[in-house]
Design an enzyme around this catalytic site. Sequence first.
Site, PDB file in Angstrom:
ATOM      1  N   LYS A   1     -13.874   8.630  -5.590  1.00  0.00           N
ATOM      2  CA  LYS A   1     -14.091   7.544  -4.728  1.00  0.00           C
ATOM      3  C   LYS A   1     -13.619   7.694  -3.431  1.00  0.00           C
ATOM      4  O   LYS A   1     -12.327   8.116  -3.081  1.00  0.00           O
ATOM      5  CB  LYS A   1     -13.242   6.511  -5.358  1.00  0.00           C
ATOM      6  CG  LYS A   1     -13.365   4.997  -4.757  1.00  0.00           C
ATOM      7  CD  LYS A   1     -14.683   4.296  -4.682  1.00  0.00           C
ATOM      8  CE  LYS A   1     -14.619   3.109  -3.746  1.00  0.00           C
ATOM      9  NZ  LYS A   1     -13.874   2.055  -4.197  1.00  0.00           N
TER      10      LYS A   1
ATOM     11  N   ASP B   1     -17.081  -5.230  -8.286  1.00  0.00           N
ATOM     12  CA  ASP B   1     -15.708  -5.214  -7.592  1.00  0.00           C
ATOM     13  C   ASP B   1     -14.845  -6.048  -8.436  1.00  0.00           C
ATOM     14  O   ASP B   1     -14.011  -6.698  -7.804  1.00  0.00           O
ATOM     15  CB  ASP B   1     -15.658  -5.437  -6.104  1.00  0.00           C
ATOM     16  CG  ASP B   1     -14.756  -4.896  -5.225  1.00  0.00           C
ATOM     17  OD1 ASP B   1     -13.978  -4.179  -5.885  1.00  0.00           O
ATOM     18  OD2 ASP B   1     -14.459  -5.120  -3.945  1.00  0.00           O
TER      19      ASP B   1
HETATM   20  N1  ARG Z   1     -13.026  -4.294  -2.120  1.00  0.00           N
HETATM   21  C1  ARG Z   1     -13.967  -4.924  -0.968  1.00  0.00           C
HETATM   22  C2  ARG Z   1     -13.272  -4.585   0.385  1.00  0.00           C
HETATM   23  O1  ARG Z   1     -12.118  -5.159   0.208  1.00  0.00           O
HETATM   24  C3  ARG Z   1     -14.442  -6.289  -1.135  1.00  0.00           C
HETATM   25  C4  ARG Z   1     -15.346  -6.760  -0.242  1.00  0.00           C
HETATM   26  C5  ARG Z   1     -15.685  -8.169  -0.786  1.00  0.00           C
HETATM   27  N2  ARG Z   1     -16.575  -8.697   0.216  1.00  0.00           N
HETATM   28  C6  ARG Z   1     -18.091  -8.568   0.001  1.00  0.00           C
HETATM   29  N3  ARG Z   1     -18.587  -9.343   0.907  1.00  0.00           N
HETATM   30  N4  ARG Z   1     -18.552  -7.976  -0.771  1.00  0.00           N
HETATM   31  O2  ARG Z   1     -13.562  -4.391   1.287  1.00  0.00           O
END
Ligand code: ARG
Length: 448
Positions: free
Chosen positions: A224, A357
């Site tokens: 990753k 996520d």
């Molecule tokens: N882990 C990701 C980050 O911190 C989450 C993003 C969440 N927001 C979204 N609109 N997908 O960047």
Amino acid sequence: MPLSRFVFLALVLCFMTSVVAAQQAEKEKPAPHVVYVKAGHLFDATSDVLRENVVITVEDERIKSVAAAGEVKIPAGAEVIDLSKAWVLPGLIDCHVHLEARADKLDPIEDVRWTPFKGGFAGVVNAKTTLMAGFTSVRDVGSSPFFAVDLRDSINEGFIVGPRVVASGPPLSITGGHGDMNSFAPAVSNSMYPAEKDFAIVDGPEEVRHAVREQIKYRVDVIKLMATGGVMSQGDQPGAEQLTYEEMKMAVDEAHRANRKVAAHAHGTQGIKDAVRAGVDSIEHGSLIDDEGIQMMKERGTYLVADIYNDDYILGMAQQFGLPEANIEKERKLGKLQRENFARAVKGGVKIAFGTDAGVYPHGDNAKQFHYMVKYGLTPAQAIKAATVNAADLIDRKDIVGTIEAGKYADIIAVTANPLERIEVLEHVAFVMKGGKVYKDELTVEKK
Ligand code: ARG
């Protein structure tokens, strides 16, 4: 006796002993455990349509056959799982989770209080919750070293209940980048990886080479990368590129040489394109992708794994669990754009795999993302394929999971309404089988 004759007799003897041994082994091998699963409506993910009244014959861990009910003679007294009133699908696959993480601990101060034990306890609970929600495989793309590897192995051993895990190590990030999440004083270490400080913080291609090789040595399945800034990190911007093209190219070359895929966290327009050009296998988030990026991903067959449910939770609940206003502000700017750009990528013909996520929002709610995937351009069948056959392709497991076909693992789920008409029914999976073993069953009316 002439030598040739002696050799001949010796060979005959060897052959006979091995035949007898094989017969013995055959006798001792327990008979396979056979279960007949009656599927009223089957979405097997090999096409976009349902098959009616099908019998899936499961032998031990695997699917032996899938056939029209009329063609299968179920022997008297056989074990039957009657899902004849249900909609049956392959186990779902989420390509972007963090099983170590808790969505009720979003205050950055938690970083300083964090211990690997807390991560381990959370992982045990989250793994089970994920499986019970119908996700029989996940790709864990970022945790402390080497939580996901150990979790994967413990689940495979049967010691912990959970989905099949495709494991990464800690994400490779630049100093001060999205994987170097702290904004503490210099004296405070990056507490996310206390065992090996700054383990995956890399600057320059040679450090990338070392980190990738080291992670492979510790048996990760996937690498990753943090190509751009992020939402949940402190002091950086999602749109800004972080790892350079040269650094990502090095990571991809090293990983691919060892047969590992590469997933790149990339919100920003340029970071997405450089990651794709470097040859990553998937873009995670993809929030600010432009037309050129879409074209590049389409041409190269790079998967988009866009976590388009996340925004609801971050703007809804996260504040209550301590997420600072600065992070919420970043989300306000990004969330809507990400959904719109996802729709453009779908229209542009980019390959889509399901990934949410989980960990930023609570594990087990993974299927809430289907609603948005359909709202922003996929048909329900395409959305389910993103979470089955496509996801299996991305995680390099399409020979064993992702569809209901003979030879694959018997990873089978069921719901009580037609997901092609109402995709949200996948938020309430009522039956879960993984590898032929039933983990959840709220449906069976006839079980012999
Ligand atoms: N882990 C990701 C980050 O911190 C989450 C993003 C969440 N927001 C979204 N609109 N997908 O960047």
